[in-house]
Design a protein around this motif. Structure first.
Motif, mmCIF file in Angstrom:
data_model
loop_
_atom_site.group_PDB
_atom_site.id
_atom_site.type_symbol
_atom_site.label_atom_id
_atom_site.label_comp_id
_atom_site.label_asym_id
_atom_site.label_seq_id
_atom_site.Cartn_x
_atom_site.Cartn_y
_atom_site.Cartn_z
ATOM 1 N N ASN A 216 82.482 98.615 34.958
ATOM 2 C CA ASN A 216 81.392 97.789 35.169
ATOM 3 C C ASN A 216 80.243 98.421 34.647
ATOM 4 O O ASN A 216 79.654 99.372 35.020
ATOM 5 N N ASP A 218 77.111 97.005 34.501
ATOM 6 C CA ASP A 218 75.880 96.747 35.163
ATOM 7 C C ASP A 218 75.784 98.284 36.223
ATOM 8 O O ASP A 218 74.708 98.935 36.735
ATOM 9 N N LEU A 219 76.948 98.491 36.897
ATOM 10 C CA LEU A 219 76.860 99.703 37.782
ATOM 11 C C LEU A 219 76.697 100.922 37.161
ATOM 12 O O LEU A 219 75.925 101.946 37.594
ATOM 13 N N LYS A 222 73.102 101.057 36.638
ATOM 14 C CA LYS A 222 72.417 101.485 37.848
ATOM 15 C C LYS A 222 72.552 102.904 38.165
ATOM 16 O O LYS A 222 71.512 103.397 38.867
ATOM 17 N N GLN A 336 83.143 94.259 42.420
ATOM 18 C CA GLN A 336 82.214 95.251 42.106
ATOM 19 C C GLN A 336 82.356 96.303 43.157
ATOM 20 O O GLN A 336 81.191 96.991 43.426
ATOM 21 N N GLU A 356 81.002 88.011 37.973
ATOM 22 C CA GLU A 356 79.351 87.774 38.098
ATOM 23 C C GLU A 356 78.747 89.086 37.352
ATOM 24 O O GLU A 356 77.613 89.230 37.950
ATOM 25 N N PHE A 357 79.182 90.058 36.713
ATOM 26 C CA PHE A 357 78.789 91.090 36.120
ATOM 27 C C PHE A 357 79.199 91.320 34.687
ATOM 28 O O PHE A 357 80.074 90.664 34.458
ATOM 29 N N GLU A 358 78.298 92.126 34.244
ATOM 30 C CA GLU A 358 78.821 92.471 32.822
ATOM 31 C C GLU A 358 79.776 93.624 32.908
ATOM 32 O O GLU A 358 79.922 94.640 33.379
ATOM 33 N N TYR A 359 80.996 93.410 32.235
ATOM 34 C CA TYR A 359 82.121 94.111 32.067
ATOM 35 C C TYR A 359 82.213 94.638 30.569
ATOM 36 O O TYR A 359 81.577 94.259 29.738
ATOM 37 N N LYS A 427 78.427 88.791 30.102
ATOM 38 C CA LYS A 427 77.170 88.132 30.216
ATOM 39 C C LYS A 427 76.338 88.497 28.845
ATOM 40 O O LYS A 427 75.661 87.678 28.327
#
Length: 501
Positions: A216, A218-219, A222, A336, A356-359, A427
């Motif tokens: 993930n 995005d994660l 973050k 997620q 729904e997130f960038e992988y 994304k």
């Protein structure tokens, strides 16, 4: 976690020596063009001279003569693969189905043949069914020219003497040094100078079913962690560094006091996916000794294998990784709630349509930064291609030309579309993703003991089972591997005897 830091530090004390014969890059620059469409690809792959070795998109052409005209039917036996591989209908949409159709059509047009497919059940639940179909074709005088099946089904056919030695065909058109063939499967399964099956871009399943690590993105950002992409590029994408990224991530979201697919988990994967981490560290199931004989990999039962397995067991226990026998680790990733997912390279194509997130994905981590290559184990539902032994000798050269053409056209027309489709739900369609998919494809690794696992105590799944059940790996090494070694010795002898017939 101090104990875990100490255990992990041991990974850096050993030097990994694992020679990987990876086949060449997808294009001259080793990166497929994710913007290429089927309309602007050159459908004719013939390589006429050295000054015209590549098509307009940079893809290597094959060396098949341009005047081959067989005017014949090629009978191909396929199986119920998890992905599109064999006969498909024409479609105007830019899809994997369309790309497979174009591979077939290009082969038919170039060689003036008709590809006649028969598809039967041949997965792990239908191995005997597949073998029976091949046997009946032989006894009925209607042998299939090309036989393609799940790795275990092909292995059973080979051990039953039903397949042709691909290395002994006179005037064959195979060019196994070309990038559309996987060289490691030949190196790892050859008995003497005999081998019965091959794979590569001829099999759309191969480029979709190579073990890798999805994350993930995005994660990771973050949590302000270094991107696995950067770690790959700096040669620091190691098991130790992957472990460090997951510290203190786990949360028991459903408060049931056990790790499951409802929790926030650092790493998830089915129990049969986890052994790919061993392969990534250069610990195989079977290997060749100094004389070239196939043996159980000394690393698996030796110091290195024991230390890697102990580190994996501590990782699973201390960081609460999810080694699944039930549940759904893929859904945890899609929700997620997972940082990493151990799965196949084509997982996005099969499961990520509503993400729904960038992988992103990277190869399996190395043992340490001293290891020469990344190693990406091929999953067992990869199609292996062979020729039935009962095919008439005067047809063999034609059949090899057809297989060479299918592989070559697949390299130019099918694999790039698969890459594009795997990336389509991102994304941000970063060229890094395409680069990583190429690296994963080019490091696809086959292990003799995985292919012939039914004859060898299902040794390929044992590490995952021991992680899932939290059993000591040393007990399997001392108690069962000696028996498996005897089974391997007998299997190799039986295959060698078949080659002499």
């Amino acid at each position: 976690m101090k104990q875990m830091h100490w255990i992990r530090s041991l990974l850096c004390l050993l030097s990994a020596v694992f020679v990987l014969s990876a086949f060449a890059g997808c294009k001259g620059n080793n990166t497929p063009d994710s913007g290429t469409t089927e309309e602007n690809r050159d459908p004719n792959g013939t390589n006429t001279d050295d000054s015209n070795r590549y098509d307009a998109e940079g893809y290597l052409k094959d060396s098949l003569p341009s005047n081959l005209n067989y005017d014949d039917e090629i009978k191909i036996l396929g199986w119920n693969s998890e992905v599109t591989e064999f006969e498909v209908e024409d479609t105007n949409e830019q899809t994997v189905d369309r790309a497979v159709w174009r591979r077939n059509k290009s082969t038919e047009d170039r060689l003036k043949v008709t590809l006649n497919y028969t598809v039967t059940k041949g997965d792990v639940s239908n191995i005997n069914n597949f073998k029976t179909v091949v046997q009946q074709a032989e006894s009925g005088g209607m042998a299939f020219d090309v036989v393609a099946a799940h790795t275990r089904s092909i292995a059973v056919c080979a051990a039953s003497g039903l397949l042709q030695n691909l290395g002994g065909i006179q005037d064959a058109y195979f060019d196994f040094d070309a990038p559309w063939w996987n060289q490691t499967i030949i190196d790892q399964t050859m008995i003497g100078d005999v081998f019965y099956y091959v794979t590569g871009d001829i099999a759309p399943s191969l480029v979709q079913m190579i073990y890798c690590v999805y994350f993930n993105a995005d994660l990771v950002r973050k949590l302000e962690l270094e991107s696995p992409y950067s770690l790959v590029d700096s040669n620091e994408w190691t098991l130790e560094n992957m472990m460090f990224m997951t510290e203190n991530f786990y949360q028991d979201l459903n408060r049931n006091q056990k790790v499951d697919d409802s929790d926030s988990i650092p790493v998830g994967g089915w129990y049969y996916d986890w052994p790919a981490l061993l392969h990534g560290c250069g610990v195989g199931m079977a290997a060749r000794d100094d004389t070239g004989e196939l043996i159980i990999d000394p690393n698996l039962k030796g110091t290195k294998g024991l230390k890697v397995m102990q580190n994996l067991q501590d990782w699973v226990t201390l960081d609460n990784c999810f080694v699944a026998d039930s549940g759904n680790p893929v859904q945890t990733f899609l929700s997620q709630n997972a940082m990493f997912l151990l799965t196949m390279s084509g997982r996005a194509l099969m499961s990520f349509s509503n993400i729904e997130f960038e992988y992103a994905c990277v190869p399996m981590p190395k043992y340490d930064s001293e290891q020469e290559n990344y190693i990406s184990t091929a999953r067992q539902p990869v199609s292996l291609f062979s020729i039935q032994k009962a095919v008439a000798t005067d047809r063999l050269a034609m059949v090899t030309a057809v297989m060479e053409c299918m592989a070559s056209q697949g390299y130019r027309e099918t694999t790039p579309v698969i890459f594009e489709t795997v990336m389509q739900y991102q994304k941000s369609k970063s060229p890094d993703m395409s680069r990583m998919l190429t690296l994963i494809r080019d490091t696809a690794w086959f292990d003799f003991a995985r292919i012939y696992s039914y004859d060898l105590d299902m040794i390929c799944d044992r590490p995952g089972r021991y992680l899932e059940q939290k059993q000591s790996w040393s007990g399997y090494v001392s108690g069962t591997i000696p028996t498996v070694e005897k089974k391997l010795e007998k299997l190799v002898a039986d295959l060698a005897a078949l080659a002499e017939d």
